[in-house]
Design a protein around this motif. Structure first.
Motif, PDB file in Angstrom:
ATOM      1  N   TRP A 159      28.062  66.762  46.606  1.00 22.76           N
ATOM      2  CA  TRP A 159      26.793  67.422  46.920  1.00 22.76           C
ATOM      3  C   TRP A 159      26.555  68.678  46.068  1.00 22.76           C
ATOM      4  O   TRP A 159      25.448  68.880  45.562  1.00 22.76           O
ATOM      5  CB  TRP A 159      26.728  67.757  48.410  1.00 22.76           C
ATOM      6  N   PRO A 160      27.582  69.582  45.892  1.00 17.97           N
ATOM      7  CA  PRO A 160      27.317  70.764  45.038  1.00 17.97           C
ATOM      8  C   PRO A 160      26.944  70.378  43.608  1.00 17.97           C
ATOM      9  O   PRO A 160      26.146  71.064  42.964  1.00 17.97           O
ATOM     10  CB  PRO A 160      28.649  71.529  45.085  1.00 17.97           C
ATOM     11  N   ARG A 161      27.510  69.268  43.102  1.00 20.65           N
ATOM     12  CA  ARG A 161      27.207  68.844  41.740  1.00 20.65           C
ATOM     13  C   ARG A 161      25.798  68.265  41.621  1.00 20.65           C
ATOM     14  O   ARG A 161      25.269  68.134  40.516  1.00 20.65           O
ATOM     15  CB  ARG A 161      28.216  67.790  41.290  1.00 20.65           C
ATOM     16  N   LEU A 162      25.218  67.880  42.777  1.00 19.34           N
ATOM     17  CA  LEU A 162      23.883  67.284  42.770  1.00 19.34           C
ATOM     18  C   LEU A 162      22.819  68.260  43.232  1.00 19.34           C
ATOM     19  O   LEU A 162      21.695  67.866  43.565  1.00 19.34           O
ATOM     20  CB  LEU A 162      23.860  66.046  43.697  1.00 19.34           C
ATOM     21  N   SER A 163      23.170  69.535  43.271  1.00 14.91           N
ATOM     22  CA  SER A 163      22.255  70.536  43.823  1.00 14.91           C
ATOM     23  C   SER A 163      21.238  71.057  42.818  1.00 14.91           C
ATOM     24  O   SER A 163      20.384  71.862  43.161  1.00 14.91           O
ATOM     25  CB  SER A 163      23.053  71.707  44.396  1.00 14.91           C
ATOM     26  N   GLY A 164      21.337  70.646  41.561  1.00 16.05           N
ATOM     27  CA  GLY A 164      20.418  71.145  40.549  1.00 16.05           C
ATOM     28  C   GLY A 164      19.025  70.547  40.689  1.00 16.05           C
ATOM     29  O   GLY A 164      18.762  69.653  41.488  1.00 16.05           O
ATOM     30  N   ARG A 165      18.117  71.068  39.870  1.00 20.84           N
ATOM     31  CA  ARG A 165      16.755  70.558  39.861  1.00 20.84           C
ATOM     32  C   ARG A 165      16.635  69.451  38.826  1.00 20.84           C
ATOM     33  O   ARG A 165      17.471  69.287  37.965  1.00 20.84           O
ATOM     34  CB  ARG A 165      15.773  71.678  39.549  1.00 20.84           C
ATOM     35  N   LEU A 199      17.305  63.486  37.963  1.00 19.66           N
ATOM     36  CA  LEU A 199      18.617  62.889  38.183  1.00 19.66           C
ATOM     37  C   LEU A 199      19.346  63.478  39.388  1.00 19.66           C
ATOM     38  O   LEU A 199      19.896  62.724  40.206  1.00 19.66           O
ATOM     39  CB  LEU A 199      19.467  63.041  36.910  1.00 19.66           C
ATOM     40  N   PRO A 200      19.391  64.828  39.547  1.00 17.59           N
ATOM     41  CA  PRO A 200      20.040  65.369  40.751  1.00 17.59           C
ATOM     42  C   PRO A 200      19.350  64.915  42.045  1.00 17.59           C
ATOM     43  O   PRO A 200      20.018  64.624  43.037  1.00 17.59           O
ATOM     44  CB  PRO A 200      19.933  66.887  40.573  1.00 17.59           C
ATOM     45  N   VAL A 201      18.008  64.855  42.048  1.00 14.13           N
ATOM     46  CA  VAL A 201      17.281  64.415  43.245  1.00 14.13           C
ATOM     47  C   VAL A 201      17.618  62.963  43.565  1.00 14.13           C
ATOM     48  O   VAL A 201      17.888  62.596  44.714  1.00 14.13           O
ATOM     49  CB  VAL A 201      15.764  64.591  43.051  1.00 14.13           C
ATOM     50  N   LEU A 202      17.597  62.103  42.532  1.00 14.30           N
ATOM     51  CA  LEU A 202      17.948  60.692  42.746  1.00 14.30           C
ATOM     52  C   LEU A 202      19.397  60.554  43.221  1.00 14.30           C
ATOM     53  O   LEU A 202      19.714  59.692  44.042  1.00 14.30           O
ATOM     54  CB  LEU A 202      17.747  59.899  41.458  1.00 14.30           C
ATOM     55  N   ILE A 253      22.779  59.857  50.141  1.00  9.52           N
ATOM     56  CA  ILE A 253      22.357  59.781  51.551  1.00  9.52           C
ATOM     57  C   ILE A 253      22.161  58.323  51.967  1.00  9.52           C
ATOM     58  O   ILE A 253      22.616  57.895  53.040  1.00  9.52           O
ATOM     59  CB  ILE A 253      21.052  60.579  51.769  1.00  9.52           C
ATOM     60  N   LEU A 254      21.482  57.548  51.127  1.00 15.20           N
ATOM     61  CA  LEU A 254      21.200  56.149  51.446  1.00 15.20           C
ATOM     62  C   LEU A 254      22.492  55.344  51.598  1.00 15.20           C
ATOM     63  O   LEU A 254      22.666  54.592  52.576  1.00 15.20           O
ATOM     64  CB  LEU A 254      20.320  55.538  50.354  1.00 15.20           C
ATOM     65  N   VAL A 255      23.416  55.494  50.633  1.00 14.94           N
ATOM     66  CA  VAL A 255      24.662  54.742  50.685  1.00 14.94           C
ATOM     67  C   VAL A 255      25.484  55.134  51.912  1.00 14.94           C
ATOM     68  O   VAL A 255      26.062  54.273  52.595  1.00 14.94           O
ATOM     69  CB  VAL A 255      25.476  54.966  49.394  1.00 14.94           C
ATOM     70  N   THR A 256      25.533  56.425  52.216  1.00 14.20           N
ATOM     71  CA  THR A 256      26.285  56.890  53.377  1.00 14.20           C
ATOM     72  C   THR A 256      25.699  56.339  54.670  1.00 14.20           C
ATOM     73  O   THR A 256      26.423  55.848  55.552  1.00 14.20           O
ATOM     74  CB  THR A 256      26.305  58.428  53.430  1.00 14.20           C
ATOM     75  N   GLN A 257      24.367  56.394  54.793  1.00 17.09           N
ATOM     76  CA  GLN A 257      23.719  55.881  56.001  1.00 17.09           C
ATOM     77  C   GLN A 257      23.926  54.376  56.142  1.00 17.09           C
ATOM     78  O   GLN A 257      24.173  53.873  57.253  1.00 17.09           O
ATOM     79  CB  GLN A 257      22.216  56.204  55.962  1.00 17.09           C
ATOM     80  N   LEU A 258      23.823  53.634  55.050  1.00 13.69           N
ATOM     81  CA  LEU A 258      24.029  52.189  55.105  1.00 13.69           C
ATOM     82  C   LEU A 258      25.452  51.840  55.525  1.00 13.69           C
ATOM     83  O   LEU A 258      25.669  50.908  56.314  1.00 13.69           O
ATOM     84  CB  LEU A 258      23.717  51.562  53.741  1.00 13.69           C
ATOM     85  N   SER A 259      26.425  52.593  55.011  1.00  7.10           N
ATOM     86  CA  SER A 259      27.812  52.312  55.365  1.00  7.10           C
ATOM     87  C   SER A 259      28.066  52.602  56.840  1.00  7.10           C
ATOM     88  O   SER A 259      28.761  51.848  57.523  1.00  7.10           O
ATOM     89  CB  SER A 259      28.766  53.122  54.485  1.00  7.10           C
ATOM     90  N   ILE A 260      27.495  53.684  57.363  1.00 11.49           N
ATOM     91  CA  ILE A 260      27.676  54.017  58.773  1.00 11.49           C
ATOM     92  C   ILE A 260      26.986  52.977  59.654  1.00 11.49           C
ATOM     93  O   ILE A 260      27.545  52.523  60.664  1.00 11.49           O
ATOM     94  CB  ILE A 260      27.131  55.428  59.069  1.00 11.49           C
TER      95      ILE A 260
END
Length: 391
Positions: A27-33, A36-39, A45-52
């Motif tokens: 998450w800290p590595r994806l915090s930029g503007r 690519l960081p937004v995607l 989030i999508l992968v985590t939710q699908l796995s849960i």
């Protein structure tokens, strides 16, 4: 890995935990503007939710066996009828009368439309009546559907008593499930027309007499008297209003899921009432859980009462009843398959057992509809007809 296997569930749980850990770490590595960081954030989030969600859905399916195999999940079902296999050698016109004791009362709240019976007069196609069944001893009034075959209304049978099948739904399903989804009236009508079944009255009931509690056909100490209801109140009420057999040889019980467990328990505990039982996807013992509450009371007597509702324990430790039973399961997709094998191995004379074992199935109506026709045929062969003349 099988759809209901623990190895698959544990693997998906591991993947879900891994996804959560990677999301926290990345998450800290994806915090930029920027795009690519937004995607990246959206993707994590999508992968985590699908796995849960996969863990939750697999756990629910594993517990209830809604889909037993990958093929069934994708809609590929085998709908051919099951085959009954003997495990042990077995060769050694009036409708509801509310005035007679008032134990069977017409009910307007339960619709009998779309029961699957063909159009026509009762003496040609039969009928289904919606009633309320009064239990004098159990002190309950329960809904029921009663299927009456065409012969019940024909003049040549007007003095005959008919055999009875007490059909019990699973929990928490109601009697609608027996008519709409399991299609008992429709199937019985087709078997009668094909002369594969003798004329039989079928009463459709739910397994609990104290909803939403699952009473499991048990006489609860200080609580609902479910076994009494099925073994004393139901026969008394039906005999008071319908031309049905007075001898036990005319009576059998059947059901699916917890209703099948109930049917087996009734036959093995009360063989003088139900000497035949057909159980679709049943369990072989009754235990306390969140839906049942405490079924057996307290103290040492409670432990003994619970043991006596373990049918495999009964076969090993108590006199074996003279009853005939039919049990069903599936090699793939049914969690009761191993217990079914244990139960069948424990059966000994004077008890007789038959089975329907599918190669693949699930704990659902698609599977049970494959089993209901051969089960009704089997049950019909166990019951005596005609019964004594109605004087």
């Amino acid at each position: 890995m099988g759809l209901t296997s623990r190895s698959l569930l544990y693997t998906v749980v591991f993947v879900a935990v891994l996804c959560v850990g990677l999301t926290v770490w990345l998450w800290p590595r994806l915090s930029g503007r920027g795009a690519l960081p937004v995607l990246g954030r959206l993707g994590s989030i999508l992968v985590t939710q699908l796995s849960i969600m996969s863990v939750v859905l697999l756990a629910v399916n594993s517990a209830n066996s809604f889909y037993g195999t990958w093929g069934q999940l994708l809609g590929r079902y085998d709908r051919s009828p099951g085959q009954v296999t003997a495990v042990t050698d077995t060769n050694t016109g009036t409708t509801v009368d509310a005035a007679k004791g008032g134990l069977i009362r017409p009910a307007s709240s339960q619709s009998t439309d779309r029961m699957g019976l063909p159009e026509g007069p009762k003496d040609k196609v039969g009928a289904v009546e919606s009633v309320r069944l009064v239990g004098r001893r159990s002190n309950v009034v329960e809904p029921a559907f009663v299927y009456l075959p065409p012969q019940y209304f024909q003049k040549q049978y007007e003095r005959q008593r008919f055999p009875v099948i007490v059909a019990i739904s699973g929990y928490p399903g109601g009697i609608d499930n027996l008519s709409k989804y399991l299609q008992i009236p429709k199937t019985a009508s087709e078997l009668l027309a094909a002369k594969k079944m003798q004329p039989t009255v079928i009463v459709m009931l739910r397994p609990t007499i104290a909803p939403p509690r699952d009473t499991e056909c048990v006489d609860v100490p200080g609580g609902p008297q479910s076994e009494t209801y099925f073994t004393k109140d139901v026969p008394e009420a039906l005999r008071s209003a319908y031309r049905v057999g007075h001898e036990a040889s005319a009576w059998g019980a059947m059901g699916y899921s917890s209703g099948g467990t109930c049917a087996l328990e009734l036959a093995m505990r009360q063989p003088s009432v139900y000497p035949a039982a057909a159980a679709l996807s049943a369990d072989y013992k009754i235990k306390n859980d969140l839906t049942t509450g405490n079924l057996f009371g307290g103290g040492d007597e409670a432990k003994q009462r619970e043991r006596e509702h373990d049918l495999i324990w009964r076969l090993k430790n108590l006199p074996v009843p003279k009853v005939s039973v039919l049990v069903t399961s599936s090699k793939k997709g049914e969690k009761n398959f191993k217990e079914t094998e244990k139960f069948l191995k424990a059966v000994k004379e004077p008890m007789f057992a038959s089975k329907i074992i599918l190669d693949e199935g699930s704990h659902n109506f698609t599977t049970w509809r494959r089993e209901i026709s051969p089960s009704l045929e089997w049950m019909s062969k166990q019951l005596v007809f005609p019964q004594d003349v109605n004087n």
